[in-house]
Enzyme design. Sequence first.
Site, PDB file in Angstrom:
ATOM      1  N   GLU A 191       0.672  -1.131  -0.035  1.00 12.62           N
ATOM      2  CA  GLU A 191      -0.114  -0.081  -0.094  1.00 12.62           C
ATOM      3  C   GLU A 191       0.927   1.385   0.008  1.00 12.62           C
ATOM      4  OE1 GLU A 191      -3.287  -0.090  -0.109  1.00 12.62           O
ATOM      5  OE2 GLU A 191      -3.890  -2.047   0.403  1.00 12.62           O
TER       6      GLU A 191
HETATM    7  C1  FAD Z   1       3.493  -9.689  -0.074  1.00 10.26           C
HETATM    8  C2  FAD Z   1       3.106  -8.725  -0.937  1.00 10.26           C
HETATM    9  C3  FAD Z   1       1.897  -8.327  -1.667  1.00 10.26           C
HETATM   10  C4  FAD Z   1       1.787  -7.405  -2.591  1.00 10.26           C
HETATM   11  N1  FAD Z   1       0.650  -7.201  -3.009  1.00 10.26           N
HETATM   12  C5  FAD Z   1       0.636  -6.350  -4.181  1.00 10.26           C
HETATM   13  C6  FAD Z   1      -0.606  -6.625  -4.879  1.00 10.26           C
HETATM   14  O1  FAD Z   1      -1.675  -7.290  -4.919  1.00 10.26           O
HETATM   15  N2  FAD Z   1      -0.693  -5.571  -6.323  1.00 10.26           N
HETATM   16  C7  FAD Z   1       0.485  -4.931  -6.505  1.00 10.26           C
HETATM   17  O2  FAD Z   1       0.186  -4.142  -7.385  1.00 10.26           O
HETATM   18  N3  FAD Z   1       1.426  -4.973  -5.639  1.00 10.26           N
HETATM   19  C8  FAD Z   1       1.308  -5.654  -4.595  1.00 10.26           C
HETATM   20  N4  FAD Z   1       2.780  -5.703  -3.700  1.00 10.26           N
HETATM   21  C9  FAD Z   1       3.712  -4.546  -4.266  1.00 10.26           C
HETATM   22  C10 FAD Z   1       4.184  -3.593  -3.417  1.00 10.26           C
HETATM   23  O3  FAD Z   1       3.089  -2.592  -3.329  1.00 10.26           O
HETATM   24  C11 FAD Z   1       5.475  -3.168  -3.483  1.00 10.26           C
HETATM   25  O4  FAD Z   1       6.467  -3.892  -2.942  1.00 10.26           O
HETATM   26  C12 FAD Z   1       5.730  -1.854  -3.077  1.00 10.26           C
HETATM   27  O5  FAD Z   1       4.859  -0.550  -3.509  1.00 10.26           O
HETATM   28  C13 FAD Z   1       7.438  -1.497  -2.985  1.00 10.26           C
HETATM   29  O6  FAD Z   1       7.738  -1.571  -4.283  1.00 10.26           O
HETATM   30  P1  FAD Z   1       9.122  -2.428  -4.620  1.00 10.26           P
HETATM   31  O7  FAD Z   1       8.933  -3.690  -3.964  1.00 10.26           O
HETATM   32  O8  FAD Z   1       9.335  -2.377  -6.000  1.00 10.26           O
HETATM   33  O9  FAD Z   1      10.107  -1.638  -3.737  1.00 10.26           O
HETATM   34  P2  FAD Z   1      11.046  -0.235  -4.327  1.00 10.26           P
HETATM   35  O10 FAD Z   1      10.084   0.829  -4.876  1.00 10.26           O
HETATM   36  O11 FAD Z   1      12.176  -0.724  -5.331  1.00 10.26           O
HETATM   37  O12 FAD Z   1      11.746   0.454  -3.135  1.00 10.26           O
HETATM   38  C14 FAD Z   1      12.863  -0.230  -2.390  1.00 10.26           C
HETATM   39  C15 FAD Z   1      12.992   0.739  -1.356  1.00 10.26           C
HETATM   40  O13 FAD Z   1      13.079   1.964  -1.730  1.00 10.26           O
HETATM   41  C16 FAD Z   1      12.687   2.847  -1.133  1.00 10.26           C
HETATM   42  N5  FAD Z   1      12.035   4.114  -1.911  1.00 10.26           N
HETATM   43  C17 FAD Z   1      11.555   4.154  -3.025  1.00 10.26           C
HETATM   44  N6  FAD Z   1      11.582   5.015  -3.785  1.00 10.26           N
HETATM   45  C18 FAD Z   1      11.849   5.960  -3.034  1.00 10.26           C
HETATM   46  C19 FAD Z   1      11.843   7.448  -2.701  1.00 10.26           C
HETATM   47  N7  FAD Z   1      11.591   8.083  -3.839  1.00 10.26           N
HETATM   48  N8  FAD Z   1      12.303   8.011  -1.699  1.00 10.26           N
HETATM   49  C20 FAD Z   1      12.993   7.427  -0.478  1.00 10.26           C
HETATM   50  N9  FAD Z   1      12.875   5.973  -0.542  1.00 10.26           N
HETATM   51  C21 FAD Z   1      12.160   5.267  -1.625  1.00 10.26           C
HETATM   52  C22 FAD Z   1      11.310   2.313  -0.561  1.00 10.26           C
HETATM   53  O14 FAD Z   1      10.577   2.909   0.238  1.00 10.26           O
HETATM   54  C23 FAD Z   1      11.967   1.006  -0.072  1.00 10.26           C
HETATM   55  O15 FAD Z   1      12.431   1.065   0.925  1.00 10.26           O
HETATM   56  C24 FAD Z   1       2.829  -6.580  -2.868  1.00 10.26           C
HETATM   57  C25 FAD Z   1       4.120  -6.672  -2.287  1.00 10.26           C
HETATM   58  C26 FAD Z   1       4.311  -7.702  -1.291  1.00 10.26           C
HETATM   59  C27 FAD Z   1       5.613  -7.991  -0.673  1.00 10.26           C
END
Ligand code: FAD
Length: 470
Positions: free
Chosen positions: A404
């Site tokens: 979220e």
């Molecule tokens: C169990 C699980 C269920 C999920 N369910 C869904 C689903 O149903 N549908 C769906 O679409 N997605 C889903 N997700 C995806 C989830 O929403 C994303 O994992 C999340 O938005 C983070 O994206 P990412 O994993 O690519 O991390 P990244 O975006 O790569 O982030 C990595 C780190 O960098 C930080 N970061 C990134 N950008 C910035 C910034 N501008 N400034 C400071 N820090 C930053 C983040 O906070 C994080 O700590 C799910 C994920 C999991 C693990």
Amino acid sequence: MSDIIRGGQFLVKETKCEDIFTPEDFNEEQIMMRDSVIEFVDKELWPNKERFEKKDYALTEEVMRKAGELGYLSVAVPAAYGGMEMGFINTVLVCDYISGATGSFSTAFGAHTGIGTMPITLYGTEEQKQKYVPKLASGEWFGAYCLTEPGAGSDANSGKTKAVLSEDGTHYKITGGKMWISNAGFCNLFIVFARIEDDKNITGFIVENDPSNGISLGDEEHKLGIRSSSTRQVFFNETKVPVENMLAGRGEGFKIAMNALNVGRIKLAAACLEAQRRTISGAVQYANERVQFKTPISSFGAIQAKIAEMATNAYAGESATYRAAADIENRINIRVSEGNSHQEAELKGVEEFAIECSILKVAVSEDVQACTDEGIQIFGGMGFSEDAPMESAWRDARIARIYEGTNEINRMLSVGMLVKKAMKGHVDLLGPAMAVAEELMGIPSFDVPDYSELFAEEKEMIAKLKKVFL
Ligand SMILES: Cc1cc2nc3c(=O)[nH]c(=O)nc-3n(C[C@H](O)[C@H](O)[C@H](O)COP(=O)(O)OP(=O)(O)OC[C@H]3O[C@@H](n4cnc5c(N)ncnc54)[C@H](O)[C@@H]3O)c2cc1C
């Protein structure tokens, strides 16, 4: 009523205590709803905790179906589409109490009722709503939400999934890969975000799950927690989607995704409350029973301090969540009374309090993590064991800081949105900030404060905290 507080104004405007809704204000219907949800959890979820830790995806699906039969999947759905059309507070309440036993079910419930269904109830055409929402509301069908991609997580609008219009203009062909999709293993419908040509913003589509239509799934992800929540990659290979399945307009997908997440964020905060209550109850019970140095460990100050901290955070999170839920419900009611459709009213009502939704998501997800962590500590070695409930609660809590919108993103969003509101004149930050600056330049008061009124000292502390922010 029209003088109710606006989103973000809590920082600069005093609210009378009688205008703040707390769980003590639950009406009879809400108390009955809460009790019936607790009964459901105690019967269907809590006794099966062990199975939920063993990647029993079928169990999650089975209990979701039972939740559908009891109407819990339809609380936020308008009556016209087979729902119970309950007020916003009630929908938060159900989300709160249904989420206390296991994050696996809580995630499936949230993904289906929130991001899997709401984009259609809030943005769908009449035909789309008639066709899909009743099935989703009853649990005959389950929904999933495909926004995240391997290269597009926090930067959600940067997805590479493409939607190409067919030559005869009857359908789009969607091609691309989505990642981390909750409920993917058992859903019937996906809300998919894809880009048309080189549009700046993505577009939302309703896509029926039909493997013969170029849809395939990755294996189940093996996760730290929420182990029986189905999480898979979803691949679309020239998946045909009728043009009438586009959600809202072309390029409106990012807006849909963000607004669905606003609702999701306050619901996620709610979903972290009952887990805290159950963790605290378990910890108190254990601390009273466990004897060391011929004394129940609950007599030790260090243990009492932990329980006090856990209870304080749970109380503050609960109070703030229901306060915001009622503010949103009031705003929705005002908009409906002004002639807005329920759909528009809910969208605008939640958007108004998007700052609070982000703040709550961050605060309560961190509280539940801290609470379960101290729960383990109070249980000592037993806390580290799979045989005690703290271990899985701690692992399940961890995801709430990630999905979220990560807590880093939500922290930035809440400040960004507040500044935007101030620039638009919706929240007067400048006036109060100038007043604080003047106060700092002036001569401090040396009067002895009068704390005789109830909570006078606490109120002053809060006012000072707000001044620090300003
Ligand atoms: C169990 C699980 C269920 C999920 N369910 C869904 C689903 O149903 N549908 C769906 O679409 N997605 C889903 N997700 C995806 C989830 O929403 C994303 O994992 C999340 O938005 C983070 O994206 P990412 O994993 O690519 O991390 P990244 O975006 O790569 O982030 C990595 C780190 O960098 C930080 N970061 C990134 N950008 C910035 C910034 N501008 N400034 C400071 N820090 C930053 C983040 O906070 C994080 O700590 C799910 C994920 C999991 C693990």
